[in-house]
Design a protein around this motif. Structure first.
Motif, PDB file in Angstrom:
ATOM      1  N   LEU A  36      45.830  28.326  49.996  1.00 38.69           N
ATOM      2  CA  LEU A  36      45.877  27.975  48.400  1.00 38.69           C
ATOM      3  C   LEU A  36      45.839  29.589  47.893  1.00 38.69           C
ATOM      4  O   LEU A  36      45.185  30.308  48.105  1.00 38.69           O
ATOM      5  CB  LEU A  36      44.434  27.281  48.174  1.00 38.69           C
ATOM      6  CG  LEU A  36      44.131  27.169  46.595  1.00 38.69           C
ATOM      7  CD1 LEU A  36      45.250  26.132  46.095  1.00 38.69           C
ATOM      8  CD2 LEU A  36      42.872  26.637  46.347  1.00 38.69           C
ATOM      9  N   VAL A  37      46.827  29.689  47.035  1.00 35.10           N
ATOM     10  CA  VAL A  37      47.263  30.881  46.300  1.00 35.10           C
ATOM     11  C   VAL A  37      47.401  30.898  45.006  1.00 35.10           C
ATOM     12  O   VAL A  37      48.082  29.796  44.583  1.00 35.10           O
ATOM     13  CB  VAL A  37      48.443  31.445  47.151  1.00 35.10           C
ATOM     14  CG1 VAL A  37      48.751  32.989  46.542  1.00 35.10           C
ATOM     15  CG2 VAL A  37      48.520  31.482  48.642  1.00 35.10           C
ATOM     16  N   ALA A  38      46.616  31.756  44.029  1.00 35.46           N
ATOM     17  CA  ALA A  38      46.774  31.713  42.680  1.00 35.46           C
ATOM     18  C   ALA A  38      46.242  32.830  42.223  1.00 35.46           C
ATOM     19  O   ALA A  38      45.195  33.387  43.142  1.00 35.46           O
ATOM     20  CB  ALA A  38      45.940  30.428  42.177  1.00 35.46           C
ATOM     21  N   PRO A  39      46.465  33.377  41.102  1.00 39.77           N
ATOM     22  CA  PRO A  39      45.843  34.499  40.556  1.00 39.77           C
ATOM     23  C   PRO A  39      44.098  34.350  40.422  1.00 39.77           C
ATOM     24  O   PRO A  39      43.685  33.429  40.174  1.00 39.77           O
ATOM     25  CB  PRO A  39      46.488  34.725  39.310  1.00 39.77           C
ATOM     26  CG  PRO A  39      47.622  34.198  39.214  1.00 39.77           C
ATOM     27  CD  PRO A  39      47.447  32.864  40.039  1.00 39.77           C
ATOM     28  N   SER A  40      43.432  35.656  40.324  1.00 37.57           N
ATOM     29  CA  SER A  40      42.099  35.391  40.238  1.00 37.57           C
ATOM     30  C   SER A  40      41.682  34.559  38.743  1.00 37.57           C
ATOM     31  O   SER A  40      42.272  34.861  37.906  1.00 37.57           O
ATOM     32  CB  SER A  40      41.336  36.611  40.027  1.00 37.57           C
ATOM     33  OG  SER A  40      41.942  37.354  38.833  1.00 37.57           O
ATOM     34  N   GLY A  41      40.719  33.916  38.903  1.00 39.10           N
ATOM     35  CA  GLY A  41      40.022  33.048  37.628  1.00 39.10           C
ATOM     36  C   GLY A  41      40.985  31.506  37.631  1.00 39.10           C
ATOM     37  O   GLY A  41      40.694  31.022  36.418  1.00 39.10           O
TER      38      GLY A  41
END
Length: 61
Positions: A36-41
């Motif tokens: 699962l990859v996404a920017p912080s927050g």
């Protein structure tokens, strides 16, 4: 030093369920590892905690 957490986080007071994303995670039953990859927050931890609390399969954090 970083100490990994081994417990599923408790729900937040104002946590919104991510029904669509949870449905995708629950549908993936034939995979051994999921990234699962996404920017912080963006709610990665919240999503995975919701998934772990509802999942029928074993969970290792």
């Amino acid at each position: 030093m970083f100490a990994p957490q081994h417990a599923i986080p408790r729900p937040l007071k104002h946590e919104l369920p991510r029904a669509g994303l949870l449905a995708h995670l629950h549908a993936e039953t034939d995979v051994a590892l999921l990234a699962l990859v996404a920017p912080s927050g963006y709610g990665k931890t919240t999503l995975l905690a919701q998934h772990a609390r509802r999942a029928a399969r074993p969970w290792r954090g």
